[in-house]
Each structure stands twice: as structure tokens, then as C-alpha cells.
Design an enzyme around this catalytic site. Structure first.
Site, PDB file in Angstrom:
ATOM      1  N   GLU A 199      49.172 -73.311  -0.703  1.00 43.24           N
ATOM      2  CA  GLU A 199      49.927 -72.054  -0.806  1.00 43.24           C
ATOM      3  C   GLU A 199      50.726 -72.005  -2.112  1.00 43.24           C
ATOM      4  O   GLU A 199      51.174 -70.953  -2.539  1.00 43.24           O
ATOM      5  CB  GLU A 199      50.887 -71.918   0.383  1.00 43.24           C
ATOM      6  CG  GLU A 199      50.329 -71.156   1.575  1.00 43.24           C
ATOM      7  CD  GLU A 199      49.085 -71.771   2.186  1.00 43.24           C
ATOM      8  OE1 GLU A 199      49.047 -73.004   2.318  1.00 43.24           O
ATOM      9  OE2 GLU A 199      48.143 -71.035   2.491  1.00 43.24           O
ATOM     10  N   THR A 255      43.261 -77.876   0.257  1.00 42.03           N
ATOM     11  CA  THR A 255      43.930 -79.091   0.726  1.00 42.03           C
ATOM     12  C   THR A 255      43.490 -79.481   2.136  1.00 42.03           C
ATOM     13  O   THR A 255      43.327 -78.635   3.008  1.00 42.03           O
ATOM     14  CB  THR A 255      45.449 -78.902   0.701  1.00 42.03           C
ATOM     15  OG1 THR A 255      45.756 -77.618   1.241  1.00 42.03           O
ATOM     16  CG2 THR A 255      45.968 -78.962  -0.720  1.00 42.03           C
ATOM     17  N   ASP A 319      43.263 -66.637   3.718  1.00 37.49           N
ATOM     18  CA  ASP A 319      43.924 -67.865   4.167  1.00 37.49           C
ATOM     19  C   ASP A 319      43.255 -68.449   5.405  1.00 37.49           C
ATOM     20  O   ASP A 319      43.926 -68.921   6.314  1.00 37.49           O
ATOM     21  CB  ASP A 319      45.424 -67.636   4.423  1.00 37.49           C
ATOM     22  CG  ASP A 319      46.162 -68.936   4.699  1.00 37.49           C
ATOM     23  OD1 ASP A 319      45.712 -69.991   4.206  1.00 37.49           O
ATOM     24  OD2 ASP A 319      47.179 -68.907   5.422  1.00 37.49           O
ATOM     25  N   LYS A 346      40.208 -70.879  12.227  1.00 32.12           N
ATOM     26  CA  LYS A 346      41.186 -69.814  12.007  1.00 32.12           C
ATOM     27  C   LYS A 346      40.519 -68.444  11.930  1.00 32.12           C
ATOM     28  O   LYS A 346      41.067 -67.441  12.346  1.00 32.12           O
ATOM     29  CB  LYS A 346      41.882 -70.059  10.656  1.00 32.12           C
ATOM     30  CG  LYS A 346      43.308 -70.550  10.716  1.00 32.12           C
ATOM     31  CD  LYS A 346      43.856 -70.528   9.281  1.00 32.12           C
ATOM     32  CE  LYS A 346      45.288 -70.933   9.195  1.00 32.12           C
ATOM     33  NZ  LYS A 346      45.850 -70.772   7.840  1.00 32.12           N
ATOM     34  N   ASN A 404      44.906 -72.384  15.130  1.00 30.69           N
ATOM     35  CA  ASN A 404      45.360 -73.132  13.955  1.00 30.69           C
ATOM     36  C   ASN A 404      45.261 -74.628  14.221  1.00 30.69           C
ATOM     37  O   ASN A 404      44.329 -75.071  14.873  1.00 30.69           O
ATOM     38  CB  ASN A 404      46.770 -72.641  13.580  1.00 30.69           C
ATOM     39  CG  ASN A 404      47.101 -72.889  12.119  1.00 30.69           C
ATOM     40  OD1 ASN A 404      46.529 -73.750  11.471  1.00 30.69           O
ATOM     41  ND2 ASN A 404      48.038 -72.149  11.580  1.00 30.69           N
ATOM     42  N   CYS A 619      63.263 -65.297   1.444  1.00 22.66           N
ATOM     43  CA  CYS A 619      64.151 -65.857   2.469  1.00 22.66           C
ATOM     44  C   CYS A 619      63.572 -65.783   3.882  1.00 22.66           C
ATOM     45  O   CYS A 619      63.824 -66.659   4.711  1.00 22.66           O
ATOM     46  CB  CYS A 619      65.506 -65.133   2.466  1.00 22.66           C
ATOM     47  SG  CYS A 619      66.156 -64.781   0.814  1.00 22.66           S
ATOM     48  N   HIS A 623      64.442 -67.811   7.188  1.00 23.40           N
ATOM     49  CA  HIS A 623      65.583 -67.208   7.894  1.00 23.40           C
ATOM     50  C   HIS A 623      65.189 -65.992   8.725  1.00 23.40           C
ATOM     51  O   HIS A 623      66.057 -65.275   9.208  1.00 23.40           O
ATOM     52  CB  HIS A 623      66.694 -66.863   6.900  1.00 23.40           C
ATOM     53  CG  HIS A 623      67.316 -68.079   6.276  1.00 23.40           C
ATOM     54  ND1 HIS A 623      68.173 -68.909   6.974  1.00 23.40           N
ATOM     55  CD2 HIS A 623      67.187 -68.634   5.046  1.00 23.40           C
ATOM     56  CE1 HIS A 623      68.551 -69.912   6.188  1.00 23.40           C
ATOM     57  NE2 HIS A 623      67.961 -69.769   5.013  1.00 23.40           N
TER      58      HIS A 623
HETATM   59 CA    CA Z   1      46.565 -72.105   4.053  1.00 25.10          CA
END
Ligand code: CA
Length: 695
Positions: A199, A255, A319, A346, A404, A619, A623
Site C-alpha cells: 500500500e 507483498t 486491491d 478477496k 481476507n 486520519c 481515528h
Molecule cells: Ca493490499
């Protein structure tokens, strides 16, 4: 004869107790123990219990008949509120697990008493370069050592008895945003470990280290490097033909952050790879496969050479990491036995491949509503993309995937695979055409603050749902689906007691009948569960243990449409028949509403809007969306001092030691002022909404 056997049994029992009391003098685990781990009823010696990654235990004291008596034996806090994803390992009554920040714990599996703890002291500011919470998925046991990979890219061997380090090697360039969240795996005397970071922009690889000394045996890169420096192998030269532009400057991605298994009979090591960097095809020069990203790979364990590859999502654009668990089985397909490897990807498709050759045997969608592909080519397994899938669109499954990393189980008795499926997850697929690689931040390439018609449409779409899915890999059809009230379910355990255990985001640990999915039992852990349960036996008594700790990308992002998820204090819980230990964990979180903020700031709507966009970009991942947080600080409840000191916190890094890094390289004081205005505005909105509600 019978009496003799009984005395021997008692003696063995006494010795076992003595050994346990002294802190674990278990015989070192060797290759034979790992190879035969399926027959070892008492222990859980490796990540997936067996090399096949079945997560199936032959124990059946806890069964569909006795499960009504299952209760808490003990629980123990793990001093974190972050996500917990580890599979505990158990050998001779001692349990080894990790918690957040790659901390390792050894405890008495019968009582929860700590035997030792090891903290690798990962610099907390690393959290910024870890996409999906400071998690760790567990340790490996071998040769009297405990192996752990750390968030700062180290691989460490600990003395199994004392927890003191034996060797500690860096597996990655510490100047680059590599991280390890996965559990190390053991293959022919080596410790195998991958890493995360696609990412942000790194070059993926998997490495093998001598288990005894920590010396690197081999490294297999998953994507090609700079062509001007020459390729390491033919595999890399081949892969380079499937890339455009100057991919190596970004790293390429791919990765291998999870999903590693070994077949000792073929001496092949299998693993999945993540997305290319950036996420979007158009930002990588357009159509091209980008080998070996989003692929399932087999390398020869002795040398690390590529044996075969199967790309699940060529030229990935969404992704769709292929790092989900890989489960090996020997199945009867088309009238003949096949050695297969299986994955619930995924991207929404369930794959069955021949694990000796990589040949595609079958693949089917296991969720409805897939928008990016019509299906798979029946011969090659290559996805048949929807013509518009590459354009700005709402895409399902979302980057979090229809499934996942959460471990799945395979029961040789039922012939079914059990895993958590997410149905109807959607995301906006809008690349940022102005994206430029920036080594100081994440490099998804997603358009920031997109508010076009697609966003409006996404807001009114139905929320995703979650279910435990029992899948027949031979017929490629669901045997049953057990729906739950949250989108995210945890990892799965199957047992010979005809049971399937699974926790979920709302903190419920449930047991289902393996054959038909009827829920037989449940327990409220009061904290969301993502980790898979394990089971083991001590002195003839069967136990079930699971880590409860809510976090990860879904936990930190805190999207309310994903159901009543539960952040809380992380802990390990252990169950036994007749267990009656009381369970009264402390309450977690703030009382709604937030107080009216004691700080007045310039809150013109333009500034707040700018802050909203910045908050969403920098953020919200930790958060929470709309500044409503899960496990991490909910900034609407910030004290006046915190709000006043926001420049020092965000730019000065005054809380770096707590995991809040400095953003000085990517934000300026004016932008931080806008974020401050947005937080104050959100706190006021929260306080006032509650005031209005009151009669
Ligand atoms: Ca990924």
C-alpha cells in the site's frame, strides 16, 4: 498388563505436570513432529495445525452433544486495545501467542499464568507505515525455539523455555515501509517469512532463514527490480515483460504478507502475493498483468526457485491481494484423486488448483454481487472482466475482500471448507489522475475526497453482510451459510466433534454444527473477535482458546454500516466443559454524547470542509470515518489541552512514542488548523445532536 499401562499413564501425567510447573521443558519440535502434527491430538504445533493448513482437530470431547456445558476456564488481558489476529500454538500444556506490537507471550494453557513475555520494542511511530493496524498473526515453534516476525521487519528466534532472544535478524531495509504481520512458517529446517507494504510502495519478497543460526538461505522476489541492474532469475525476466513504465521506482508491490504453506511430499512452498503499487491499473501505465502480483505461487523449498504461478487477478486494479489462506487437500475431482490447493480469494472467487503443477481445476464465485468480473475462463481460470470495471465505478468486492486473511478450516470428515465471507462490500473505484509516488505516505493512488455522483450512489446502497460459509470444493457450491449481524467474521476452527467455532466483530464466539450450520453455542467476549480459535488437550481434557481484540482495517476505520462492532480490551479466552469462571470485563469507550468542546476555533465552513477532506485522507484510517473512532482515540472527546496542542502532536510528533507519528513531511500548519476545525466541529455536532434528542 492393564494395571501396568495405568501406572505408566499416571507417571507420564505426573512428569507432564512437573514439566509444566517448571516453565516448559518440552522436547524440541523437529520435522517429524510437524509432518505428523495431524495425528498429534493434544497439541497445536503450527499455524494451521498441520502443513495442509486444515485447522481441523480430531478432538471430540467437546462435541455437538456436550457443547451445552462449554464454559469459560480462564481469560487474561493482553494489555492492548488494538487488533488481535494470532493463532496460539500449544505444546505440552504451554500456549504461545503474540499480541499487538509483535509481543510474544508464553503461558500455562490450563490456567493462563504467564511463563514469560517478550517485547521486541517496535518503535511506535512505525504504525504510520502499517496499513491495517499493529497486528501479528502468531509464532512458529521449532528446534526448541519460538520464532516471531516484527512490525519493523525483524525475524527473531527466542529460547522456547525462557523467552530470551537467540538471534535477531533484519529481513528488510528499515528505511523502507516494510512490515511483518504474518506468522513465520517452518519448512525443511528453515524459517520462512514474507512482509507487507504494497500500500506504500515496496518490492515484495519471501525469504528463508536457517532456523538454527538465522542465516538467510534464499530470497524470492515477487516482482522484478530495476532492469538496468539485471534480473535475479528467469522468473524475474519473464515477469518484467508484464510491467510498464518505471515500476521499480515505486517498488512494484506484490507483498507476501500472509497465506504461506508447505507440502513436504512435493517440497513445494506455496504463498499468495498482494496488490501491485499503486492500486490502479491506469496509474501503472494501463493494461498489463504485473506478474507476480495478486497471484498464488509455488517455489521449491530447497532453493527458492519458482515452480509455478497462477495469477488470480491479472493487472489487479482493486486491491485484490491473493494472500488469503491456502489449504491443501487430496480430493476426488472428475473421478480421480487430485492433490489440490484451495483459496477463497478477496476477489470473490473460490479457486481449486492442482498443487503439483498449478493447473486450474475449478473456480466459482462464492458471494453474489461481484461487479468487476463476469466469471472465470473455464480452461485457464483467468477472470473475464466486466468492460467498465476499469473506469470510475462502484466495485464489489471492496478492497477488504469477500474474504481476507482470516483463516479457514477444512474438515476431512465433512469434506467442507469453512470460512468467513463478506457479501455486498462496495467501494469507490476512482483513481487520482494526479497521483505521484511519494515515499513518505501511502501510495494507493485513490482520488482524495471524491464527492461525485458515484459517492452519492454508494451512500444509499445496502450495507454489506457477513456469514460463515460452508463450501464444497468439489462441487464448488455452498453447503450452508450462517448469517451474522456484522460484516466481519473471524478465523475458523473445525473439529471431529462435528463443530465449527468462529468469533466475530460483535464479540460473539459461536459454535455451529459442521454438517448443517445450526448454531449450537455462543459466548459474548465483549470485544470483537478476528482471530481463529484453536483446540488442544491437557491431561485428557479438551480446551478451546481464542484471542478477542477488535481492530484491523475494519476496526480502525469504524464504518457503522458494517454492523454493531465492538472495540475493547484485548484478551485471550479459554473454554472447557464445565467451565464456570465469571467474566466481567471493564467497559470500554466513551459515553455518548461527547462534551461540548472547550475550544473555540475559526470554524468557517470552507475551513471545516478542507479539514474534513484532510481528515478523510490522513486520519480516518485510524481515528474512524467521520471522526467516530473504534479502538483508537475518538478525537471528539479530546481535552482542551489536546486540541490546543494539535500542531505539536500532528507535526511535532509529541505522541510518536504512543504510535501517533509526525505528519510533518506531508501536512503543513494550515492544514492541521483545518483538521482541528473539523474535529471541533464534529465534537460540537455530536454534543448538539444529543442535546436535540433529549425530551
Ligand atoms: Ca493490499
Amino acid at each position: 498388563m492393564r494395571i501396568h499401562g495405568r501406572i505408566n499413564g499416571l507417571l507420564a501425567c505426573a512428569v507432564a505436570l512437573l514439566l509444566t510447573a517448571s516453565g516448559g521443558n518440552s522436547a524440541p519440535i523437529g520435522d517429524a513432529e510437524l509432518r505428523d502434527s495431524g495425528k498429534d491430538q493434544s497439541n497445536w504445533l503450527m499455524y494451521g495445525r498441520t502443513y495442509e493448513d486444515h485447522r481441523f482437530s480430531p478432538l471430540k470431547q467437546i462435541s455437538e452433544k456436550s457443547i451445552g456445558k462449554l464454559g469459560l476456564a480462564w481469560s487474561r488481558e493482553l494489555t492492548t486495545t488494538r487488533g488481535l489476529e494470532a493463532t496460539p500454538l500449544v505444546q505440552d500444556g504451554i500456549l504461545y501467542t503474540t499480541s499487538a506490537w509483535s509481543v510474544v507471550h508464553a503461558m500455562d494453557a490450563k490456567t493462563g499464568k504467564t511463563l514469560w513475555t517478550y517485547d521486541p520494542r517496535v518503535p511506535r511511530a512505525r504504525a504510520y507505515f502499517i496499513c491495517c493496524d499493529v497486528v501479528n498473526r502468531g509464532v512458529a515453534l521449532y528446534g526448541g525455539k519460538v520464532y516471531v516476525g516484527t512490525l519493523d521487519g525483524r525475524l527473531i528466534a527466542l529460547n522456547q523455555r525462557t523467552g530470551s532472544p537467540v538471534w535477531d535478524v533484519s529481513t528488510a531495509d528499515s528505511d523502507k515501509p516494510y512490515a511483518i504481520t504474518g506468522a513465520p512458517r517452518i519448512a525443511r529446517g528453515m524459517v520462512v517469512i514474507g512482509n507487507a507494504g504494497a500500500e506504500y510502495g515496496v518490492r515484495g519478497y519471501i525469504s528463508a532463514y536457517d532456523a538454527e543460526t538465522g542465516k538467510m538461505a534464499w530470497r524470492f522476489y515477487t516482482v522484478p527490480g530495476d532492469p538496468s541492474k539485471g534480473f535475479e532469475s528467469k522468473a524475474m525476466a519473464d515477469a518484467a515483460k508484464t510491467w510498464k513504465g518505471e515500476w521499480w521506482k515505486v517498488g512494484g508491490g506484490g507483498t507476501a504478507w500472509e497465506g504461506i504453506v508447505y507440502d513436504p511430499s512435493l517440497d513445494l512452498l506455496y504463498f499468495g502475493t498482494g496488490n501491485p503499487t499503486a492500486w490502479y491499473r491506469d496509474l501503472r501505465g494501463g493494461n498489463s498483468d504485473n506478474l507476480y502480483t495478486a497471484s498464488i505461487l509455488a517455489v521449491r523449498a530447497r532453493t527458492g526457485e519458482l515452480a509455478w504461478h497462477f495469477q488470480t487477478t491479472p493487472g489487479d486494479n482493486w486491491d485484490f491481494d491473493s494472500t488469503q489462506p491456502l489449504v491443501q487437500a487430496d480430493l476426488f475431482i472428475g473421478g480421480r484423486p487430485r492433490m489440490v490447493i484451495m483459496q477463497a480469494n478477496k476477489n470473490g472467487f473460490f479457486y481449486v488448483l492442482d498443487r503439483a503443477t498449478g493447473e486450474f481445476l475449478s473456480g466459482k464465485a462464492f458471494v453474489s454481487g461481484i461487479t468487476w468480473a463476469k466469471g472465470l475462463d473455464p480452461k485457464t481460470g483467468r477472470p473475464i472482466e466486466e468492460p467498465d470495471a476499469s473506469k470510475p465505478a462502484i466495485i464489489s468486492p471492496a478492497p477488504d475482500g469477500a474474504h481476507n486473511w482470516n483463516p479457514m478450516a477444512f474438515s476431512p470428515e465433512s469434506g467442507l471448507v469453512y470460512f468467513p465471507a463478506k457479501i455486498g462490500t462496495q467501494s469507490l473505484h476512482v483513481p487520482d489522475t494526479n497521483w505521484k509516488y511519494n515515499p513518505d505516505k501511502s501510495n494507493l493512488g485513490r482520488a482524495p475526497g471524491y464527492e461525485g455522483p458515484l459517492a452519492a450512489k454508494l451512500k444509499i446502497m445496502p450495507p454489506p453482510t457477513g456469514e460463515l460459509l460452508a463450501w464444497n470444493p468439489v462441487t464448488q457450491r455452498a453447503a450452508w451459510r450462517a448469517k451474522y449481524p456484522v460484516a466481519v467474521g473471524g478465523g475458523v476452527l473445525a473439529t471431529a466433534g462435528n463443530l465449527v467455532f468462529q468469533g466475530r466483530a460483535d464479540g460473539i464466539l459461536a459454535a455451529y454444527r459442521a454438517t448443517d450450520g445450526k448454531q449450537m453455542w455462543s459466548f459474548d467476549a465483549k470485544t470483537g473477535i478476528m482471530a481463529p480459535p484453536v483446540t488442544y488437550q491437557i491431561d485428557g481434557v479438551q480446551y478451546v482458546s481464542v484471542l478477542a481484540g477488535w481492530g484491523g482495517p475494519d476496526g480502525l476505520g469504524n464504518d457503522p454500516s458494517w454492523g454493531p462492532t465492538k472495540p475493547g480490551f484485548g484478551r485471550i479466552l479459554t473454554f472447557v466443559l464445565g467451565g464456570k469462571t465469571p467474566f466481567n470485563p471493564p467497559a470500554f469507550g466513551h459515553k455518548f454524547p461527547p462534551p461540548m468542546p472547550a475550544l473555540t476555533v475559526d470554524s468557517n465552513s470552507q475551513l471545516v470542509r478542507q479539514g474534513e477532506l484532510l481528515f478523510g485522507d490522513h486520519c480516518a484510517g485510524c481515528h474512524g470515518a467521520n471522526a467516530i473512532a473504534g479502538p483508537l482515540p475518538d478525537l471528539r472527546y479530546s481535552s482542551k489541552a489536546t486540541l490546543e496542542g494539535i500542531q505539536g502532536i500532528v507535526l511535532g510528533g509529541t505522541r510518536a512514542a504512543m504510535g501517533m507519528p509526525s505528519f510533518a513531511k506531508i501536512l503543513n500548519p494550515g492544514q492541521v488548523r483545518a483538521i482541528q476545525a473539523y474535529i471541533v466541529w464534529r465534537a460540537r455536532a455530536g454534543a448538539m445532536a444529543a442535546t436535540v434528542k433529549k425530551p
